[in-house]
Design an enzyme around this catalytic site. Structure first.
Site, short mmCIF file in Angstrom:
data_model
loop_
_atom_site.label_atom_id
_atom_site.label_comp_id
_atom_site.label_asym_id
_atom_site.label_seq_id
_atom_site.Cartn_x
_atom_site.Cartn_y
_atom_site.Cartn_z
N GLY A 147 3.96 14.63 -1.69
CA GLY A 147 4.77 13.33 -2.12
C GLY A 147 4.58 12.92 -3.44
CE1 TYR A 189 1.47 2.12 3.88
CE2 TYR A 189 0.30 0.08 3.22
CZ TYR A 189 0.79 1.30 3.07
OH TYR A 189 0.52 1.65 1.84
CE LYS A 193 -1.35 4.33 3.23
NZ LYS A 193 -1.33 5.69 2.84
#
Ligand code: NAP
Length: 244
Positions: free
Chosen positions: A9, A152, A156
């Protein structure tokens, strides 16, 4: 010979800044991305213009077959992989009752499975040379509850946990694994938030500003360098005091 680093990314945002920084540190950097050809090529050009060495590689890191092919191609061309920055990730805020299985799958596939696929392939190269560094991009959301981020933050949290486990498993092979957990960083991910949300988040940061991508890249650079050679299994928060 220069070290070979893969940053996933890396066409934009934090990954791009990490790629630029590791190239400045003297590494040959593979700029991975999945869609943005133009942005990835621009990042590579910028690195080369500054005297560094880089190449773009398009692969969706949530797809195990594409990951295998990418690592094979890189090993064929460069001989090995010394550094992996697992950075490609998505945030898609949805309150629990609005959560779709599509969002759930996308986030788990990229933010968790993608990190594991890449780490696995990188380690296959690293353990033979008995050295290597992996840096996983986590988030302060792993520890801080933000409404709408149940998926999310879970991904994480998983990044922090896998960082510890990988570090323990891989220390004997001379491979260090750490995570960086930023607060708000000025990238498209943050830019796309509604203005009122941005203002609200800014108020919550004791230092009164969002981080610049270069500040995350500085920490990644440190964790990839010998200056941090006794640090492994840690998730280092970089958030201007947000989580205090
Ligand atoms: P960003 O600006 O949205 O950039 C995401 C990058 O990931 C792009 O280069 C994108 O390239 C690439 N990407 C997306 N899906 C991919 C896939 N399937 N395979 C390969 N590459 C893919 O994101 P960012 O804000 O820099 O965030 C980077 C990381 O930092 C993420 O893990 C994020 O969770 C974490 N983080 C960000 C913040 C923040 O405030 N920005 C805070 C804490 C943590 P293409 O466009 O080519 O697909």
């Amino acid at each position: 010979m220069s070290k070979i680093a893969i940053v996933t990314g890396a066409s934009k945002g934090i990954g791009r800044a990490c790629a630029l920084r590791l190239a400045k540190d003297g590494m040959t950097v593979i700029v991975n991305y999945s869609r943005s050809d133009e942005a990835a090529n621009k990042a590579v050009e910028e690195i080369k213009a500054a005297g560094g060495s880089a190449a773009a590689y398009k692969a969706d890191v949530s797809d195990p077959e594409q990951v295998k092919t990418m690592f094979k191609d890189i090993a064929d061309q460069y001989g090995t992989v010394d550094v992996l920055v697992n950075n490609a990730g998505i945030v898609k805020d949805e309150y629990l009752l609005m959560l779709t299985s599509e969002t759930l799958d996308k986030c788990l596939d990229l933010n968790i499975k993608g990190y594991l696929y890449c780490a696995q392939q990188a380690v296959l190269k690293m353990f033979r040379q008995k050295s290597g560094v992996i840096v996983n991009m986590s988030s302060v959301s792993a520890k801080m509850a933000l409404a709408g981020q149940s998926v999310y933050s879970a991904t994480k949290g998983a990044v922090n946990s896998m960082t510890q486990t990988m570090a323990k498993e891989l220390a004997r092979y001379g491979i260090r694994v750490n995570a960086v957990a930023p607060g708000f960083v000025m990238t498209e991910m943050v830019d796309q938030l509604p203005e009122d949300k941005k203002k609200e988040y800014l108020k919550a940061v004791p230092m009164g500003r969002f981080a610049d991508v270069s500040e995350v890249a500085d920490l990644v650079s440190f964790l990839c360098s010998d200056e941090s050679k006794y640090i492994t299994g840690q998730s280092i928060v970089l958030d201007g005091g947000l989580s205090l």
